[in-house]
Design a protein around this motif. Sequence first.
Motif, PDB file in Angstrom:
ATOM      1  N   ALA A  65      -4.043   2.966   9.246  1.00 12.83           N
ATOM      2  CA  ALA A  65      -3.726   2.837  10.419  1.00 12.83           C
ATOM      3  C   ALA A  65      -4.759   3.785  11.386  1.00 12.83           C
ATOM      4  O   ALA A  65      -4.914   3.181  12.682  1.00 12.83           O
ATOM      5  CB  ALA A  65      -2.201   2.858  10.857  1.00 12.83           C
ATOM      6  N   THR A 121      -2.752   5.832   2.078  1.00 17.40           N
ATOM      7  CA  THR A 121      -3.812   4.681   2.335  1.00 17.40           C
ATOM      8  C   THR A 121      -3.448   3.807   3.294  1.00 17.40           C
ATOM      9  O   THR A 121      -4.246   3.476   4.383  1.00 17.40           O
ATOM     10  CB  THR A 121      -4.256   3.495   0.996  1.00 17.40           C
ATOM     11  OG1 THR A 121      -3.115   4.321  -0.192  1.00 17.40           O
ATOM     12  CG2 THR A 121      -4.964   3.178   1.367  1.00 17.40           C
ATOM     13  N   ARG A 122      -1.953   3.718   4.349  1.00 15.80           N
ATOM     14  CA  ARG A 122      -1.093   2.980   5.048  1.00 15.80           C
ATOM     15  C   ARG A 122      -1.877   3.322   5.906  1.00 15.80           C
ATOM     16  O   ARG A 122      -1.797   3.153   7.865  1.00 15.80           O
ATOM     17  CB  ARG A 122       0.140   2.768   4.753  1.00 15.80           C
ATOM     18  CG  ARG A 122       0.872   1.608   5.740  1.00 15.80           C
ATOM     19  CD  ARG A 122       1.223   1.111   5.624  1.00 15.80           C
ATOM     20  NE  ARG A 122       2.491   1.202   4.263  1.00 15.80           N
ATOM     21  CZ  ARG A 122       3.933   2.019   4.801  1.00 15.80           C
ATOM     22  NH1 ARG A 122       4.609   1.508   5.631  1.00 15.80           N
ATOM     23  NH2 ARG A 122       4.540   2.419   3.834  1.00 15.80           N
ATOM     24  N   ARG A 123      -1.956   5.253   6.338  1.00 12.67           N
ATOM     25  CA  ARG A 123      -1.498   5.823   7.577  1.00 12.67           C
ATOM     26  C   ARG A 123      -2.895   5.712   7.351  1.00 12.67           C
ATOM     27  O   ARG A 123      -3.667   6.045   8.852  1.00 12.67           O
ATOM     28  CB  ARG A 123      -0.319   6.808   7.383  1.00 12.67           C
ATOM     29  CG  ARG A 123      -1.423   8.016   8.043  1.00 12.67           C
ATOM     30  CD  ARG A 123      -0.437   9.801   7.932  1.00 12.67           C
ATOM     31  NE  ARG A 123      -1.064  10.210   9.267  1.00 12.67           N
ATOM     32  CZ  ARG A 123      -0.404  10.187  10.184  1.00 12.67           C
ATOM     33  NH1 ARG A 123       0.347   9.036  10.491  1.00 12.67           N
ATOM     34  NH2 ARG A 123      -0.640  10.776  11.232  1.00 12.67           N
ATOM     35  N   LEU A 133       1.291  -1.592   0.086  1.00 13.27           N
ATOM     36  CA  LEU A 133       0.234  -0.406  -0.071  1.00 13.27           C
ATOM     37  C   LEU A 133       0.862   1.119   0.052  1.00 13.27           C
ATOM     38  O   LEU A 133       2.004   1.113   0.335  1.00 13.27           O
ATOM     39  CB  LEU A 133      -0.218  -0.004   1.413  1.00 13.27           C
ATOM     40  CG  LEU A 133      -1.535  -1.180   1.099  1.00 13.27           C
ATOM     41  CD1 LEU A 133      -2.165  -1.392   2.941  1.00 13.27           C
ATOM     42  CD2 LEU A 133      -3.190  -1.347   0.961  1.00 13.27           C
ATOM     43  N   ASN A 134       0.348   2.169  -0.793  1.00 13.09           N
ATOM     44  CA  ASN A 134       1.026   3.362  -0.056  1.00 13.09           C
ATOM     45  C   ASN A 134       1.210   4.178   0.805  1.00 13.09           C
ATOM     46  O   ASN A 134      -0.085   4.124   1.685  1.00 13.09           O
ATOM     47  CB  ASN A 134       0.987   4.620  -1.779  1.00 13.09           C
ATOM     48  CG  ASN A 134       0.220   5.439  -1.815  1.00 13.09           C
ATOM     49  OD1 ASN A 134      -1.338   5.497  -0.604  1.00 13.09           O
ATOM     50  ND2 ASN A 134      -1.372   5.109  -2.780  1.00 13.09           N
ATOM     51  N   PRO A 135       2.245   5.453   1.140  1.00 10.67           N
ATOM     52  CA  PRO A 135       1.506   5.917   2.490  1.00 10.67           C
ATOM     53  C   PRO A 135       0.545   6.453   2.823  1.00 10.67           C
ATOM     54  O   PRO A 135       0.425   6.024   4.185  1.00 10.67           O
ATOM     55  CB  PRO A 135       2.869   6.692   2.270  1.00 10.67           C
ATOM     56  CG  PRO A 135       4.258   6.478   1.400  1.00 10.67           C
ATOM     57  CD  PRO A 135       3.072   5.889   0.674  1.00 10.67           C
TER      58      PRO A 135
END
Lengths: 177, 78
Positions: free
Chosen positions: A12, A7-9, A3-5
């Motif tokens: 989370a 989307t990941r954030r 996942l790109n940063p």
Amino acid sequence: MALNPITRRALALTLRQISLQQTAAASSVSKIGSREVVGFGFNGTPCYVGRVDFPMPGVRFKENTPDIQALREKEKGDWNKLTLEEKKALYRTSFCQTFSEMKAPTGEWKSVLGLSLIAASLAIWVYMWMKLFVYSPIPDTLSPEKQEAQLKRIIALKMNPVQGISSEWDYSKGEWK
Amino acid sequence: MVIAKPVMRGLLTAQIKKHIIISGILSFAAVGVWKTMVQNPRKQLYADFYKEYDAMAEFDRIRNLGLFQSCRPDGEEE
């Protein structure tokens, strides 16, 4: 890496929010069981307190059982069809005490008065011990002869002659009125 | 069993109004009692005392008892 940063954030943050909500809900649910939350309550938590100044707790008093559920179904219809016993039972499912039970006197004042008097008597014992073992003797100006001499001087000087001590003395006769 | 519907609104206002009236009456009563039973007798006592008060005679009486430090009784020397 999959996942790109961004989307990941976002994922989370969402997961953390969900877990927080679940923790809050879990701690409340574990305390209230299957009791139904019916409103905000006096402080926003699903707790039951019988308060005369805020008579709407956030949660019902009793858990939902099948016969209570049957009463609830009947409650949805015409209330005139409910018997007095059923109305009282419905009240007791939502509330622990009636208003008269909440406001009933507890007799706590008797224990308060008794304990206060016990404390006061203990204080008097302590004072007697202090007088015997701690305090030095009082000055001799407080002896009866010296007090009498002081009173004679007060009357001679005519102190407080209108409403005080000298107003009680008859100056023509030389004795108390 | 039918009972009258209890009062549902305006409870605080009604309580405050009743309390204001009661406290007003009690305040006036307290002042009246104090004035007639304490204040006026006291004024009368003071008036009676000072109607025939001779300050010089009192001064001489106290001086002749020897109670002053600044001036001695009659007939004594400095």
